[in-house]
Design an enzyme around this catalytic site. Structure first.
Site, short mmCIF file in Angstrom:
data_model
loop_
_atom_site.label_atom_id
_atom_site.label_comp_id
_atom_site.label_asym_id
_atom_site.label_seq_id
_atom_site.Cartn_x
_atom_site.Cartn_y
_atom_site.Cartn_z
N GLU A 191 16.20 -8.90 -8.36
CA GLU A 191 16.25 -9.36 -9.25
C GLU A 191 15.88 -8.38 -9.81
O GLU A 191 14.70 -7.47 -10.34
CB GLU A 191 15.41 -10.60 -9.56
CG GLU A 191 15.34 -11.40 -10.32
CD GLU A 191 15.51 -10.48 -11.27
OE1 GLU A 191 16.55 -10.86 -12.25
OE2 GLU A 191 13.94 -10.99 -12.11
N SER B 226 -1.74 -4.34 -6.03
CA SER B 226 -2.30 -5.27 -6.69
C SER B 226 -2.19 -6.87 -5.74
O SER B 226 -1.83 -6.47 -4.32
CB SER B 226 -0.68 -5.15 -6.75
OG SER B 226 -0.49 -4.60 -8.42
N THR C 163 6.60 5.15 -14.15
CA THR C 163 6.27 4.88 -15.02
C THR C 163 7.56 5.35 -16.00
O THR C 163 8.91 5.26 -15.77
CB THR C 163 5.64 6.39 -15.79
OG1 THR C 163 6.22 7.89 -15.24
CG2 THR C 163 4.89 6.49 -14.60
N GLU D 108 8.09 8.32 -18.13
CA GLU D 108 8.54 9.41 -17.65
C GLU D 108 9.31 9.45 -16.36
O GLU D 108 10.97 10.20 -17.43
CB GLU D 108 7.37 10.55 -17.90
CG GLU D 108 7.28 10.86 -19.25
CD GLU D 108 5.68 9.19 -19.66
OE1 GLU D 108 5.88 8.15 -18.62
OE2 GLU D 108 5.28 9.53 -20.43
N GLY E 292 0.81 -1.24 -0.58
CA GLY E 292 0.54 -0.16 0.55
C GLY E 292 0.80 1.36 0.25
O GLY E 292 0.24 1.72 0.82
N TYR E 293 1.34 1.98 -1.30
CA TYR E 293 1.93 3.24 -1.25
C TYR E 293 1.56 3.86 -1.79
O TYR E 293 1.00 5.29 -1.64
CB TYR E 293 3.54 2.68 -1.90
CG TYR E 293 4.29 1.80 -1.58
CD1 TYR E 293 4.69 1.44 -0.32
CD2 TYR E 293 5.93 2.13 -2.17
CE1 TYR E 293 5.67 0.67 0.54
CE2 TYR E 293 7.33 1.62 -1.83
CZ TYR E 293 6.85 0.58 -0.16
OH TYR E 293 8.14 0.19 0.08
#
Ligand SMILES: Cc1cc2nc3c(=O)[nH]c(=O)nc-3n(C[C@H](O)[C@H](O)[C@H](O)COP(=O)(O)OP(=O)(O)OC[C@H]3O[C@@H](n4cnc5c(N)ncnc54)[C@H](O)[C@@H]3O)c2cc1C
Length: 408
Positions: A259, A176, A390, A392, A142-143
């Site tokens: 990883e 997620s 992202t 950018e 939860g960020y």
């Protein structure tokens, strides 16, 4: 440059391959063969499934990997990991990805565990690490919040100290796997008056704590992958904080996911392009593809083939740095950026190769080429240039840290 395995590395590769051959549960083997890239082998979802075969497969695979410490190949042995060197991790991940064998433990293994190893108290380590390794507990991150993603430090979810508890109110988004998780780790604001990076704390909480509500978000591929998570007067003991109060930003940003080579992505792209070429040469593929008609499609395919090899070498670059004891920085951004944009280009090329056949979404339809793989990945890959930073933001990192350009 010698690209081959050394004798030792070849021996390790054989050991991993044999292990997967012998121990990968039938369900995952079948899914990889039947569904190819469409197979959704989410170990987290299987654990919570209503289907007893899926639950049994998830348990069996976690148990098998656990015997060798391969649930957490990158964790030190003293904490129950396998303590693999970067090169061994690379080989391990290559073989897992080739066999389409699911990883176990999700963000508990890749993010939370490594953070706890560095910042957790002894009690926190003793309590949480074994449960992650046994597959008993699955975690969600939860960020992000509706107004805080790239600029994460602006997050507003508030934690007020009340005796031995924090009382948390606010909202997270894009969490997620929260619907399949048992615990959440979150960044919350404990001092609203401090400069934004210095008023944040890192807390752990069971998902069934009163006041937490997880609402599904369905993505445009009609999949339930992420959620909105609401906090209403959620009481979390102060002992569930990791690191010092108001130092959570530095805890949360500890990048201990060793990883970083993106090898799973590179292996997946290689497999996709090879299977696309192979299928296009089959009788069925010749009938459904437009490669005989359009030169530019053949050129596109050749370009994607070259790019998948470039991606593979980006992975090698990262691993070779780690092998020499260096910590990849903007190099990891380069690999992430290239891989996520390649996944979109490859999906687009796949759909163009099959023309109107690519309108078929149903992966069971006889008329869908390659079980509608590229149609589905065309839609699914949109998120790849947003998740985990992202494009950018990656370009900003490459520009400033890699090329030394001034900040915009
Ligand atoms: C599939 C998926 C899974 C995810 N899972 C999780 C999860 O489990 N837990 C979690 O906490 N979060 C998760 N996220 C959230 C993810 O981390 C954020 O979506 C991402 O960081 C971008 O933030 P944002 O969506 O708020 O977009 P914004 O930050 O609002 O960005 C909007 C646009 O502005 C651009 N932009 C923003 N800042 C700059 C800048 N400084 N320079 C140039 N351009 C800029 C961005 O590139 C983007 O194009 C997930 C996202 C996706 C897509």
């Amino acid at each position: 440059m010698d690209w081959e395995d050394s004798a030792e590395q070849a021996e390790f590769r054989t050991r991993v391959r044999t292990f997967i051959d012998e121990r990968l549960p039938e369900r995952y083997r079948r899914a990889a063969e039947e569904d190819g890239d469409n197979a959704v082998f989410s170990w987290q979802a299987d654990r919570k499934s209503d289907d007893p075969e899926k639950v049994a497969a998830a348990k069996e695979w976690a148990g098998a990997l656990g015997e060798t410490g391969w649930v957490a190949p990158q964790w030190p042995k003293e904490y129950g990991g396998a303590g693999l060197s970067p090169m061994e991790q690379f080989i391990f991940n290559q073989e897992m990805s080739k066999a389409q064998a699911p990883n176990v433990g999700g963000s508990g293994v890749s993010m939370l565990g490594p953070m706890l190893i560095v910042h957790g108290t002894d009690e926190q380590k003793q309590y949480h690490l074994p449960k992650i390794l046994s597959g008993e507990v699955s975690w969600a991150q939860g960020y992000s919040e509706p107004g805080s993603g790239s600029d994460l430090a602006s997050l507003q979810t508030r934690a007020l100290r009340d005796g031995d508890d924090y009382v948390i109110n606010g909202q997270k988004i894009w969490t997620s796997g929260a619907h399949n998780a048992d615990w959440l780790f979150a960044l919350v604001r404990t001092d609203p008056d401090a400069p934004k990076h210095r008023g944040i704390s890192f807390v752990l909480m069971p998902k069934d704590t009163p006041g937490i509500t997880v609402q599904p978000l369905i993505n445009m591929a009609w999949e339930h992958g992420f959620n909105e998570t609401f906090f209403e007067d959620v009481r979390v003991p102060v002992t569930n904080r990791v690191g010092d109060e108001n130092r959570g930003w530095y805890v949360g940003m500890t990048l201990l996911d060793f990883e970083r080579s993106n090898i799973s992505g590179a292996v997946g792209q290689r497999r996709s392009i090879s299977e696309l070429i192979e299928y296009s040469q089959s009788d069925e593929g010749r009938e459904k593809s437009r490669l005989d008609e359009f030169d530019n499609l053949r050129h596109d395919l050749a370009d994607r083939y070259i790019e998948t090899e470039v991606m593979y070498n980006f992975s090698f670059r990262i691993i070779s740095m780690q092998h020499r004891g260096l910590i990849p920085n903007y190099e990891a951004s380069t690999s992430k950026l290239f891989n996520s944009e390649l996944s979109q280009r490859l999906a687009l090329t796949g759909t163009r190769v099959f023309g109107l056949h690519s309108n078929i979404w149903d992966d069971k339809s006889d008329r869908a080429p390659m079980k509608a793989r590229f149609t589905r990945s065309y839609v699914g890959a949109v998120a790849s240039t947003i998740a985990a930073g992202t494009s950018e933001i990656q370009r900003n990192i490459i520009a400033t840290r890699g090329l030394g350009l001034p900040r915009g």
